[in-house]
Write a protein that holds these residues in place. Structure first.
Motif, PDB file in Angstrom:
ATOM      1  N   THR A  71      55.398  54.302 -83.022  1.00 35.64           N
ATOM      2  CA  THR A  71      55.917  55.631 -83.334  1.00 35.64           C
ATOM      3  C   THR A  71      55.551  56.573 -82.197  1.00 35.64           C
ATOM      4  O   THR A  71      54.775  56.216 -81.307  1.00 35.64           O
ATOM      5  N   ILE A 110      71.261  55.550 -85.048  1.00 38.83           N
ATOM      6  CA  ILE A 110      71.377  54.570 -86.123  1.00 38.83           C
ATOM      7  C   ILE A 110      72.850  54.162 -86.232  1.00 38.83           C
ATOM      8  O   ILE A 110      73.716  55.031 -86.342  1.00 38.83           O
ATOM      9  N   GLY A 153      69.080  53.708 -92.405  1.00 39.90           N
ATOM     10  CA  GLY A 153      67.983  53.721 -91.449  1.00 39.90           C
ATOM     11  C   GLY A 153      66.631  53.475 -92.080  1.00 39.90           C
ATOM     12  O   GLY A 153      65.776  52.802 -91.497  1.00 39.90           O
ATOM     13  N   ARG A 201      63.751  50.506 -91.413  1.00 36.69           N
ATOM     14  CA  ARG A 201      62.339  50.802 -91.157  1.00 36.69           C
ATOM     15  C   ARG A 201      61.436  50.102 -92.163  1.00 36.69           C
ATOM     16  O   ARG A 201      60.370  49.580 -91.805  1.00 36.69           O
ATOM     17  N   SER A 247      61.408  57.676 -88.059  1.00 41.29           N
ATOM     18  CA  SER A 247      62.713  58.300 -88.296  1.00 41.29           C
ATOM     19  C   SER A 247      62.687  59.653 -87.598  1.00 41.29           C
ATOM     20  O   SER A 247      61.917  59.852 -86.664  1.00 41.29           O
ATOM     21  N   TRP A 289      66.516  56.697 -84.856  1.00 43.38           N
ATOM     22  CA  TRP A 289      65.161  56.157 -84.919  1.00 43.38           C
ATOM     23  C   TRP A 289      64.453  56.558 -83.635  1.00 43.38           C
ATOM     24  O   TRP A 289      65.094  56.755 -82.595  1.00 43.38           O
TER      25      TRP A 289
END
Length: 412
Positions: free
Chosen positions: A16, A327, A333, A337, A350, A360
């Motif tokens: 992330t 996406i 989406g 994930r 996200s 994403w």
């Protein structure tokens, strides 16, 4: 009596834009014995941390120290300490965190003027310089790297224009410090705020900051008022003392100086973590570290594009440590994930605001930025999208990334 099981968090591959995986050497440092905050051994660690922060911020500033709290604490400490009610503050916005700067400035009583750019793009520095010349603000507050859009703002000439109109330039470098060049002195940045939980690969809980003599002068001017010395000159009575005690830089710099003002109890283990994280950064070398982030970004992008996915945002201003992907149409989406996390132990992000449900975001930051993680996320994303019936080019992503690592492809 109710019982609880032992704490055993799952192992994750965290890709992330923050937080990211923490270097095991940092975790080890956090396990060391506690020292008292005025123990000479501990104050020497404080001094060493300040020295290393100067190197990472690429500055000769006297003041470079962490604020105890998440990254937002550093932003608030700087802004609440320099904004006086009625000050004009110019905020160029090109993503979520520009709006945060506006909110904090308004809470400080500033007269905020904004410039806005479509998300996924950044400003031509000349646009900002023109606005500075036109508005003549007391403070310009900007984001360097926007994790919400994966874009990075250039600073060419902005610092010079701020000096010309005597404005302070405050920069949120939370997402970039330790992963992307942040040239504090060269770019004439007056105050810079960093974060620990991104490219420094230290747990969230401290916000390193640095500021120069121009900022310190305003801090000390307000500090004079707090001491009741209102008769120094005619201008001083118009200055109001800092509203926050905890985030008052005037007191905090006394805490981080030989005065050792007993302002708060230092977060001992977090300081251990920050010091070790900075040591690791400097051991690797700043330029080598910046190149490492670019190499893994190039491999990730090559793999995503070979898969047939479309990147989001203007490629000319792409942030090296965050890659945003559109996406595919018709794809849930969040289901993707969830499968990445549940089946592969991989977390990607996200987005929010106008991009919620549209992109994403994959971070390649600090300790998480390595070949194993990039190949893992590419393989898992390909398998997950195929499972969800997305028409992608299978079998090509890993080969494209491997070609970058082998030096057979041109990095982006």
């Amino acid at each position: 009596m109710k019982t609880y099981k032992d704490l055993s968090p799952s192992l994750r591959t965290i890709m992330t834009p923050g937080p990211v995986e923490v270097d095991p050497r940092v975790l080890r440092a956090m396990s060391y014995p506690i020292l008292g905050q005025f123990d000479p051994e501990f104050t020497e660690l404080m001094n060493e941390t300040m020295d290393m922060l100067r190197d990472v911020f690429q500055t000769s500033n006297q003041w470079a120290f962490p604020i105890d709290g998440t990254s937002r604490s550093g932003i608030e400490a700087v802004l609440v300490s320099i904004i006086e009610p009625g000050d004009k503050v110019l905020v160029p916005i090109y993503g979520r965190f520009g709006h945060l700067l506006v909110e904090i400035a308004e809470r400080c009583g500033a007269a905020v003027v904004t410039l806005e750019k479509a998300w996924g793009t950044v400003f031509d520095p000349e646009e900002i310089s023109a606005a500075i010349g036109r508005e003549k603000p007391a403070i310009v507050a900007m984001v360097h790297g926007e994790t919400s859009t994966g874009c990075v703002q250039p600073f060419d000439g902005i610092g010079e224009e701020c000096r010309r109109v005597d404005a302070l330039l405050v920069v949120d470098a939370v997402a970039t410090i330790g992963g992307v060049p942040v040239r504090t002195d060269e770019w004439l940045l007056d105050a810079v705020i960093g974060g620990t939980q991104k490219c420094l690969s230290v747990p969230s809980g401290m916000s390193p900051i640095t500021y120069n003599a121009r900022v310190e002068a305003k801090v000390l001017r307000r500090k004079t008022i707090e001491r009741g010395l209102r008769d120094i000159d005619a201008a001083v009575p118009t200055v109001r003392p800092v509203a926050s005690n905890y985030f008052d830089l005037g007191q905090l710099q006394d805490y981080w100086s030989p005065k050792r003002l007993n302002h708060h109890t230092e977060a001992t283990t977090m300081l251990y973590a920050l010091r070790e994280g900075l040591r690791i950064v400097l051991q690797e070398g700043l330029e080598a570290r910046f190149q490492r982030h670019k190499k893994h970004e190039a491999a990730l992008v090559a793999g995503l594009q070979a898969m047939g996915l479309t990147l989001y945002g203007d490629p000319t201003c792409k942030l090296a440590v965050v890659t945003c992907i559109r996406i595919p149409a018709g794809v849930d989406g969040e289901a993707v994930r969830a499968m990445l996390l549940g089946s592969f132990g991989i977390e990607i992000a996200s987005s929010f605001g106008p991009l919620k449900g549209q992109i994403w975001r994959i971070g390649t930051m600090g300790f998480s930025c390595n070949q194993k993680n990039v190949l893992h996320v590419l393989g898992a994303l390909e398998a997950t999208l195929h499972w969800h019936g997305v028409d992608i080019s299978t079998g090509k992503a890993l080969q494209a990334a491997l070609a970058v690592y082998a030096g057979e492809a041109t990095p982006c």
